[in-house]
Design a protein around this motif. Structure first.
Motif, PDB file in Angstrom:
ATOM      1  N   GLU A 180      -6.545  16.565  12.808  1.00  0.00           N
ATOM      2  CA  GLU A 180      -8.006  16.588  12.971  1.00  0.00           C
ATOM      3  C   GLU A 180      -8.390  17.272  14.292  1.00  0.00           C
ATOM      4  OE1 GLU A 180     -10.361  15.552  10.896  1.00  0.00           O
ATOM      5  OE2 GLU A 180      -9.436  14.110   9.545  1.00  0.00           O
ATOM      6  N   ARG A 202     -14.945   6.379  16.595  1.00  0.00           N
ATOM      7  CA  ARG A 202     -13.957   7.180  17.320  1.00  0.00           C
ATOM      8  C   ARG A 202     -14.609   7.947  18.450  1.00  0.00           C
ATOM      9  NH1 ARG A 202     -10.899   9.551  12.594  1.00  0.00           N
ATOM     10  NH2 ARG A 202      -9.199   8.095  12.479  1.00  0.00           N
ATOM     11  N   ALA A 233       0.717   4.766   0.956  1.00  0.00           N
ATOM     12  CA  ALA A 233      -0.140   5.684   1.732  1.00  0.00           C
ATOM     13  C   ALA A 233       0.117   7.127   1.334  1.00  0.00           C
ATOM     14  CB  ALA A 233       0.093   5.487   3.222  1.00  0.00           C
ATOM     15  N   LEU A 271       0.833  -1.210   0.000  1.00  0.00           N
ATOM     16  CA  LEU A 271       0.000   0.000   0.000  1.00  0.00           C
ATOM     17  C   LEU A 271       0.869   1.263   0.000  1.00  0.00           C
ATOM     18  CD1 LEU A 271      -3.182   0.894   0.868  1.00  0.00           C
ATOM     19  CD2 LEU A 271      -1.857   1.707   2.807  1.00  0.00           C
ATOM     20  N   GLN A 300      -4.863  13.214  17.070  1.00  0.00           N
ATOM     21  CA  GLN A 300      -6.303  13.060  16.914  1.00  0.00           C
ATOM     22  C   GLN A 300      -6.981  12.587  18.189  1.00  0.00           C
ATOM     23  OE1 GLN A 300      -7.931  10.370  13.755  1.00  0.00           O
ATOM     24  NE2 GLN A 300      -6.585  11.586  12.476  1.00  0.00           N
ATOM     25  N   PRO A 326     -10.342  12.815   2.535  1.00  0.00           N
ATOM     26  CA  PRO A 326     -11.176  11.844   3.238  1.00  0.00           C
ATOM     27  C   PRO A 326     -10.344  10.950   4.156  1.00  0.00           C
ATOM     28  CG  PRO A 326     -10.919  11.214   0.937  1.00  0.00           C
ATOM     29  CD  PRO A 326     -10.250  12.537   1.097  1.00  0.00           C
ATOM     30  N   ASN A 327     -10.993  10.169   4.993  1.00  0.00           N
ATOM     31  CA  ASN A 327     -10.273   9.230   5.848  1.00  0.00           C
ATOM     32  C   ASN A 327      -9.472   8.269   4.979  1.00  0.00           C
ATOM     33  OD1 ASN A 327     -13.057   9.622   7.670  1.00  0.00           O
ATOM     34  ND2 ASN A 327     -11.135   9.660   8.753  1.00  0.00           N
ATOM     35  N   GLY A 328      -8.259   7.995   5.402  1.00  0.00           N
ATOM     36  CA  GLY A 328      -7.427   7.046   4.670  1.00  0.00           C
ATOM     37  C   GLY A 328      -6.650   7.678   3.526  1.00  0.00           C
ATOM     38  N   ALA A 329      -6.740   9.013   3.363  1.00  0.00           N
ATOM     39  CA  ALA A 329      -6.083   9.668   2.224  1.00  0.00           C
ATOM     40  C   ALA A 329      -4.561   9.771   2.404  1.00  0.00           C
ATOM     41  CB  ALA A 329      -6.667  11.061   2.015  1.00  0.00           C
ATOM     42  N   GLY A 330      -4.088   9.659   3.633  1.00  0.00           N
ATOM     43  CA  GLY A 330      -2.644   9.765   3.873  1.00  0.00           C
ATOM     44  C   GLY A 330      -2.260  10.972   4.716  1.00  0.00           C
ATOM     45  N   LYS A 331      -3.238  11.618   5.343  1.00  0.00           N
ATOM     46  CA  LYS A 331      -2.963  12.843   6.102  1.00  0.00           C
ATOM     47  C   LYS A 331      -2.147  12.551   7.365  1.00  0.00           C
ATOM     48  CE  LYS A 331      -7.365  13.744   6.659  1.00  0.00           C
ATOM     49  NZ  LYS A 331      -7.977  12.548   6.048  1.00  0.00           N
ATOM     50  N   THR A 332      -2.618  11.581   8.154  1.00  0.00           N
ATOM     51  CA  THR A 332      -1.917  11.273   9.407  1.00  0.00           C
ATOM     52  C   THR A 332      -0.515  10.745   9.117  1.00  0.00           C
ATOM     53  OG1 THR A 332      -4.017  10.809  10.471  1.00  0.00           O
ATOM     54  CG2 THR A 332      -2.066   9.920  11.549  1.00  0.00           C
ATOM     55  N   THR A 333      -0.391   9.931   8.084  1.00  0.00           N
ATOM     56  CA  THR A 333       0.933   9.400   7.727  1.00  0.00           C
ATOM     57  C   THR A 333       1.885  10.559   7.415  1.00  0.00           C
ATOM     58  OG1 THR A 333      -0.142   7.437   6.829  1.00  0.00           O
ATOM     59  CG2 THR A 333       2.139   7.810   6.166  1.00  0.00           C
ATOM     60  N   ARG A 357     -16.648   5.486  10.727  1.00  0.00           N
ATOM     61  CA  ARG A 357     -15.399   5.431  11.497  1.00  0.00           C
ATOM     62  C   ARG A 357     -15.352   6.540  12.537  1.00  0.00           C
ATOM     63  NH1 ARG A 357     -10.542   4.837   7.426  1.00  0.00           N
ATOM     64  NH2 ARG A 357      -9.446   5.517   9.260  1.00  0.00           N
TER      65      ARG A 357
HETATM   66  N1  LIG Z   1       1.076   1.618  10.223  1.00  0.00           N
HETATM   67  C1  LIG Z   1       0.382   1.311   9.144  1.00  0.00           C
HETATM   68  N2  LIG Z   1       0.470   0.097   8.578  1.00  0.00           N
HETATM   69  C2  LIG Z   1      -0.249  -0.213   7.472  1.00  0.00           C
HETATM   70  N3  LIG Z   1      -1.076   0.638   6.834  1.00  0.00           N
HETATM   71  C3  LIG Z   1      -1.208   1.864   7.348  1.00  0.00           C
HETATM   72  C4  LIG Z   1      -0.497   2.272   8.533  1.00  0.00           C
HETATM   73  N4  LIG Z   1      -0.825   3.562   8.797  1.00  0.00           N
HETATM   74  C5  LIG Z   1      -1.696   3.939   7.837  1.00  0.00           C
HETATM   75  N5  LIG Z   1      -1.936   2.932   6.975  1.00  0.00           N
HETATM   76  C6  LIG Z   1      -2.805   2.994   5.780  1.00  0.00           C
HETATM   77  O1  LIG Z   1      -2.345   4.075   4.989  1.00  0.00           O
HETATM   78  C7  LIG Z   1      -3.441   4.797   4.401  1.00  0.00           C
HETATM   79  C8  LIG Z   1      -3.378   6.242   4.824  1.00  0.00           C
HETATM   80  O2  LIG Z   1      -3.677   6.333   6.218  1.00  0.00           O
HETATM   81  P1  LIG Z   1      -3.670   7.691   7.034  1.00  0.00           P
HETATM   82  O3  LIG Z   1      -3.983   7.356   8.464  1.00  0.00           O
HETATM   83  O4  LIG Z   1      -2.447   8.442   6.744  1.00  0.00           O
HETATM   84  O5  LIG Z   1      -4.910   8.449   6.392  1.00  0.00           O
HETATM   85  P2  LIG Z   1      -5.664   9.722   6.899  1.00  0.00           P
HETATM   86  O6  LIG Z   1      -5.940  10.536   5.708  1.00  0.00           O
HETATM   87  O7  LIG Z   1      -4.934  10.370   8.007  1.00  0.00           O
HETATM   88  O8  LIG Z   1      -6.992   9.151   7.492  1.00  0.00           O
HETATM   89  P3  LIG Z   1      -7.421   9.049   9.020  1.00  0.00           P
HETATM   90  O9  LIG Z   1      -7.889  10.397   9.407  1.00  0.00           O
HETATM   91  O10 LIG Z   1      -8.508   8.030   8.985  1.00  0.00           O
HETATM   92  O11 LIG Z   1      -6.236   8.593   9.813  1.00  0.00           O
HETATM   93  C9  LIG Z   1      -4.696   4.067   4.873  1.00  0.00           C
HETATM   94  O12 LIG Z   1      -5.070   3.158   3.850  1.00  0.00           O
HETATM   95  C10 LIG Z   1      -4.245   3.335   6.109  1.00  0.00           C
HETATM   96  O13 LIG Z   1      -5.030   2.169   6.298  1.00  0.00           O
END
Ligand SMILES: Nc1ncnc2c1ncn2[C@@H]1O[C@H](COP(=O)(O)OP(=O)(O)OP(=O)(O)O)[C@@H](O)[C@H]1O
Length: 329
Positions: A160, A323, A18, A16, A83, A37-44, A319
């Motif tokens: 967030e 939370r 991210a 994946l 968050q 949106p959720n899962g877009a990669g913001k937290t990463t 989700r």
């Molecule tokens: N430690 C990890 N191991 C595997 N996959 C991960 C990990 N952290 C994040 N992901 C995946 O990477 C993608 C991006 O996640 P991320 O948390 O950055 O999104 P986001 O935009 O911050 O959403 P959210 O607000 O839900 O956290 C998602 O598909 C998530 O499932």
């Protein structure tokens, strides 16, 4: 020098991707938003910028320091608010700040003064000796933000900041964040999936989807870039909306569309030219229009334009519900 500078940043988790090769700059003193949106990669992305995670490739500089080569320097310059709540619910507001200050190496009079200032800034002085478990959600957020600012960081990261808060509390947090920038001169990097939050608070926004930045600029610039108008047509139910859309789609006037609970939203170049056609088509098909209005595009329309999807989806709401339940415990 930019407060934050990111070049071709990539983060992979197994198969994946991210974060998929993003580049952007955050100027000193601005409130910069990562909207997606959720899962877009913001937290990463935040985790990489605050040195909690190493990128797979690419480079990021925070306050002029490379996040991989100089993580300690980076941490000295930043404050972070995650968050999920991270204050100790069994301690008072004062105690939470005091302990945090100690961890950051503050001592004696200086530490006590900083705690008082932080309580004052967060408008929590009256509640200084109340255990945090008796605070409201908004008070906890303000305490966490105040805590993130205790060591006077140049850049504050907020992941967030208003998730799960009611609209009134959310608006209070926005005022608080604006005050931080104006009075403390802090650069703010925040992530959000709330359109109104990005629109109201951010000087500039990067819209992120599937790990890629699809658009970047001030909310006004982004809206102007896609141009045109959005027409909202209330027809009452999904099947009428679908039929009306089908009837309209052949005329080439619709740039993009979406429908929610019987309200059809059409992006068009010139609403005043399209509206008569909408009435004509509806009357031919025997569909009653309950309400029709048009506006300039919103950031939500900008997202739709670049991705073909809504920024919020059912999964996100679900989700978030989980939370919130988690937070209430
Ligand atoms: N430690 C990890 N191991 C595997 N996959 C991960 C990990 N952290 C994040 N992901 C995946 O990477 C993608 C991006 O996640 P991320 O948390 O950055 O999104 P986001 O935009 O911050 O959403 P959210 O607000 O839900 O956290 C998602 O598909 C998530 O499932």
């Amino acid at each position: 020098m930019s407060a934050i500078s990111v070049r071709n940043l990539v983060k992979k988790f197994g198969n994946l991707t991210a974060v998929d090769g993003i580049s952007f700059d955050v100027r000193k003193g601005e409130i910069f938003g990562f909207l997606g949106p959720n899962g877009a990669g913001k937290t990463t992305t935040i985790n990489i910028l605050v040195t909690l995670m190493r990128p797979t490739s690419g480079e990021a500089y925070v306050a002029g320091y490379n996040v991989v080569e100089d993580p300690v320097r980076v941490r000295e310059k930043i404050g972070i608010v995650f968050q999920d709540p991270s204050v100790d619910r069994n301690l008072t507001g004062w105690e939470n700040l005091y302990i945090h200050g100690l961890i950051y190496g503050l001592k004696g009079e200086e530490l006590r003064r900083r705690v008082e200032e932080s309580l004052e800034f967060a408008e929590l002085t009256k509640f200084r000796d109340v255990e945090v478990k008796n605070y409201s959600g908004g008070m906890i957020r303000r305490l966490e933000i105040a805590r993130g600012l205790m060591h006077k960081p140049e850049i504050l990261f907020l992941d967030e900041p208003t998730i799960g808060l009611d609209p009134q509390t959310r608006a209070k947090i926005w005022e608080y964040v604006e005050r931080l920038r104006e009075e403390a001169g802090v650069t703010v990097f925040l992530t959000t999936h709330y359109i109104e939050e990005a629109e109201r608070l951010c000087d500039r926004v990067a819209i992120i989807d599937h790990g890629k930045i699809v658009a970047i600029g001030s909310p006004d610039e982004l809206k102007q870039e896609i141009g045109g108008d959005v027409i909202y047509i209330r027809v009452g139910d999904h099947s009428s909306a679908a039929r009306l859309l089908e009837g309209l789609q052949n005329n080439g006037m619709i740039i993009s569309h979406r429908e929610l609970n019987g309200v059809l939203a059409l992006s068009v170049n010139n609403a005043s030219k399209v509206i008569p056609t909408v009435f004509e088509a509806a009357s031919m098909m025997g569909i009653r229009i309950e309400e029709i209005k048009y506006t300039q595009p919103s950031l939500s329309d900008v997202f739709l334009h670049y991705t073909g999807r809504e920024i919020r989806d059912e999964e996100a709401d679900w989700r978030e519900g989980i939370r919130m339940r988690h937070r209430m415990r």
